[in-house]
Motif scaffolding. Structure first.
Motif, short mmCIF file in Angstrom:
data_model
loop_
_atom_site.label_atom_id
_atom_site.label_comp_id
_atom_site.label_asym_id
_atom_site.label_seq_id
_atom_site.Cartn_x
_atom_site.Cartn_y
_atom_site.Cartn_z
N LYS A 189 0.83 -1.21 0.00
CA LYS A 189 0.00 0.00 0.00
C LYS A 189 0.86 1.26 0.00
O LYS A 189 0.60 2.21 -0.75
N GLU A 190 1.88 1.28 0.84
CA GLU A 190 2.76 2.44 0.93
C GLU A 190 3.45 2.71 -0.41
O GLU A 190 3.54 3.86 -0.86
N LEU A 191 3.95 1.66 -1.03
CA LEU A 191 4.64 1.83 -2.30
C LEU A 191 3.69 2.35 -3.38
O LEU A 191 4.11 3.12 -4.26
N ARG A 192 2.44 1.96 -3.30
CA ARG A 192 1.48 2.43 -4.28
C ARG A 192 1.28 3.95 -4.17
O ARG A 192 1.31 4.66 -5.18
N PHE A 193 1.13 4.45 -2.94
CA PHE A 193 0.88 5.88 -2.76
C PHE A 193 2.15 6.72 -2.90
O PHE A 193 2.15 7.75 -3.58
N ILE A 194 3.22 6.32 -2.24
CA ILE A 194 4.46 7.09 -2.33
C ILE A 194 5.04 6.97 -3.74
O ILE A 194 5.60 7.94 -4.28
N GLY A 195 4.89 5.79 -4.34
CA GLY A 195 5.36 5.60 -5.71
C GLY A 195 4.62 6.49 -6.69
O GLY A 195 5.19 6.95 -7.70
N GLU A 196 3.36 6.75 -6.42
CA GLU A 196 2.56 7.64 -7.26
C GLU A 196 3.20 9.03 -7.32
O GLU A 196 3.27 9.67 -8.37
N LEU A 197 3.70 9.50 -6.17
CA LEU A 197 4.35 10.81 -6.13
C LEU A 197 5.66 10.80 -6.90
O LEU A 197 6.03 11.78 -7.56
N ALA A 198 6.37 9.70 -6.80
CA ALA A 198 7.69 9.61 -7.43
C ALA A 198 7.60 9.43 -8.94
O ALA A 198 8.46 9.89 -9.68
N LYS A 199 6.53 8.76 -9.40
CA LYS A 199 6.47 8.38 -10.80
C LYS A 199 5.50 9.20 -11.66
O LYS A 199 5.49 9.07 -12.87
N GLY A 200 4.69 10.03 -11.04
CA GLY A 200 3.78 10.81 -11.87
C GLY A 200 2.49 11.18 -11.17
O GLY A 200 1.43 10.62 -11.47
N ALA A 201 2.57 12.14 -10.26
CA ALA A 201 1.38 12.59 -9.54
C ALA A 201 0.52 13.47 -10.44
O ALA A 201 1.02 14.13 -11.36
N LYS A 202 -0.78 13.48 -10.18
CA LYS A 202 -1.68 14.35 -10.94
C LYS A 202 -1.34 15.81 -10.66
O LYS A 202 -1.11 16.21 -9.54
N SER A 203 -1.32 16.60 -11.72
CA SER A 203 -0.99 18.02 -11.64
C SER A 203 -2.29 18.85 -11.61
O SER A 203 -3.29 18.42 -12.21
N PRO A 204 -2.27 20.00 -10.93
CA PRO A 204 -1.18 20.63 -10.19
C PRO A 204 -0.81 19.84 -8.92
O PRO A 204 -1.69 19.38 -8.20
N TYR A 205 0.49 19.72 -8.71
CA TYR A 205 1.05 18.97 -7.59
C TYR A 205 1.74 19.95 -6.65
O TYR A 205 2.68 20.64 -7.04
N LEU A 206 1.25 20.01 -5.42
CA LEU A 206 1.78 20.91 -4.40
C LEU A 206 2.47 20.09 -3.31
O LEU A 206 1.88 19.17 -2.76
N ALA A 207 3.71 20.42 -3.01
CA ALA A 207 4.45 19.77 -1.92
C ALA A 207 4.61 20.76 -0.78
O ALA A 207 4.85 21.95 -1.00
N ILE A 208 4.48 20.24 0.43
CA ILE A 208 4.68 21.04 1.64
C ILE A 208 5.78 20.38 2.44
O ILE A 208 5.64 19.22 2.86
N VAL A 209 6.89 21.08 2.62
CA VAL A 209 8.05 20.49 3.27
C VAL A 209 8.45 21.35 4.46
O VAL A 209 8.59 22.58 4.34
N GLY A 210 8.60 20.70 5.61
CA GLY A 210 9.01 21.41 6.81
C GLY A 210 10.05 20.63 7.56
O GLY A 210 10.74 19.77 7.02
N GLY A 211 10.16 20.91 8.85
CA GLY A 211 11.17 20.24 9.65
C GLY A 211 12.32 21.16 9.97
O GLY A 211 12.33 22.35 9.62
#
Length: 414
Positions: free
Chosen positions: A184-206
């Motif tokens: 399941k994780e690879l399906r969702f995270i892989g989606e981001l790595a291989k071709g997410a639907k656009s517009p694609y917004l990333a939020i990065v913190g830390g």
């Protein structure tokens, strides 16, 4: 949308392996937080493993779970015993007896394993009580392998660790496969790595850029918009010419931040940084706070959270009220401030609530972000909340994960 499948990785699914009447060692990620009384305070990772454990039981397999907990530094420490995990697992599976030997290898574990009944789950004691786990010892892995017929890795949060139970062990067992959670994780995270639907917004913190350089480099080519918060935003703000007082800043990463901002700009990626921050003079829970525009941070002040204007601006971007348009995919990893202190967690919580209102596919990269959506009571409103912050970032950055490499080529039994 590109879909990552186990077959494309040459990895078997648990559903392709014969489990009936076989001893099945399931590598789980039960590294759950405990309070001072040893009570599990967040059972998300335990709950996430239940579909795989139930599947093995339904197929007639005998479940042996193994996991790490905390950092006991290769020696036995009662504070890091998996006993509280076993108690919680037993409560979640009331029809199953959870048995905990006093070690993960040796006579006690062997005694329970070879007398195991179908209505029992054996939860081996903390793998990290042995130095061989973190050193990826083949000798230690062999001791674990000798007691099982099938190996299943369902510990997505540990796939980036080159540890014995993740890396050395799988190759010793021909019948090895990925569990339902890893799939399941690879399906969702892989989606981001291989071709997410656009517009694609990333939020990065830390806290730091240094832990997310590879991901930021990857995002240059995949996202349409980027929100940067948390202490790492301080370094980017300095790179844009702002003075950030005594805020946490990576001085040796300022030029890198400038380089990344230029790359994002050259690709037409809209980058949003905080316009105001919550500042304190002393990093303590009872410190007096002040909302300050990023142009006016005093020399003795420290930014500990994004301010109210930034929260509104970021929420508007999430809602589609910016030049980016309405996002179809949103990925979030990393808090907007010092999330562990309640007074400085409001920016992070605002992002969680904004995501809950979004119509986009919302994928949360675990860690503090996962804790935030849980605390806000909106986990169920996310498309996916990952159980592995570090692993999800490693996979997104294109890093070869030791746990996945070790699973390749497993024997297909069905």
């Amino acid at each position: 949308m590109a879909v990552v499948t186990l077959d494309s990785l040459n990895i078997r699914s648990i559903k392709e392996v014969e489990l009936n009447n076989r001893r099945v060692l399931v590598r789980c990620d039960f590294n759950a937080p405990l309070d001072d009384d040893g009570i599990v305070t967040d059972d998300s990772r335990i709950v996430a493993a239940l579909p795989t454990l139930r599947y093995v039981l339904e197929q007639g397999g005998k479940v042996i779970c193994c996991s790490h907990l905390g950092r006991p530094n290769g020696k036995r420490d009662p504070a890091f015993s998996l006993e509280p995990i076993g108690q919680r697992l037993g409560a979640l599976l009331p029809d199953i007896d959870v048995m905990l030997p006093d070690d993960c290898v040796g006579d006690a574990a062997e005694h329970l394993i070879f007398r195991q009944r179908p209505s029992q789950i054996i939860l081996l004691e903390n793998l990290r009580f042995h130095k061989g786990e973190k050193s990826n010892s083949e000798e230690f892995a062999k001791k674990l392998a000798d007691r099982c017929d099938v190996y299943i890795n369902d510990a997505f949060g540990a796939l980036h660790r080159e540890h014995a139970s993740v890396s050395a062990l799988p190759g010793m067992i021909p019948d090895r496969a990925a569990g339902l959670l890893v799939e399941k994780e690879l399906r969702f995270i892989g989606e981001l790595a291989k071709g997410a639907k656009s517009p694609y917004l990333a939020i990065v913190g830390g806290a730091k850029i240094s832990g997310k350089i590879e991901v930021l480099e990857k995002l240059v080519d995949t996202v349409d918009g980027l929100i940067i918060g948390g202490a790492m935003a301080n370094t980017f703000l300095v790179a844009r010419g702002h003075e950030m007082g005594r805020s946490l800043i990576e001085q040796d990463r300022i030029r890198l931040a400038q380089h990344l901002l230029k790359r994002f700009d050259s690709k037409g990626v809209k980058v949003l940084l905080p316009s105001d921050v919550i500042c304190v003079d002393d990093l303590s829970a009872d410190a007096s706070t002040q909302s300050v525009a990023v142009d006016n941070v005093g020399p003795e002040q420290m930014a500990v959270d994004i301010g109210p204007d930034s929260r509104a601006q970021f929420a508007a971007a999430i809602a589609g009220e910016s030049s980016l348009g309405l996002p179809k995919t949103i990925f979030w990893n990393g808090p907007m401030g010092v999330f562990e202190i309640e007074a400085f967690s409001q920016g992070t919580m605002a992002i969680a609530r904004a995501l809950a209102r979004s119509t986009a596919r919302t994928i949360v990269g675990g860690g503090d972000s996962g804790a935030a959506v849980k605390k806000a009571g909106v986990s169920d409103l996310m498309t996916h909340v990952s159980t592995g912050g570090g692993a999800s970032l490693s996979y997104l950055s294109g890093e070869a994960l030791p746990g996945l490499i070790a699973l390749r080529g497993g024997r297909r039994s069905t």
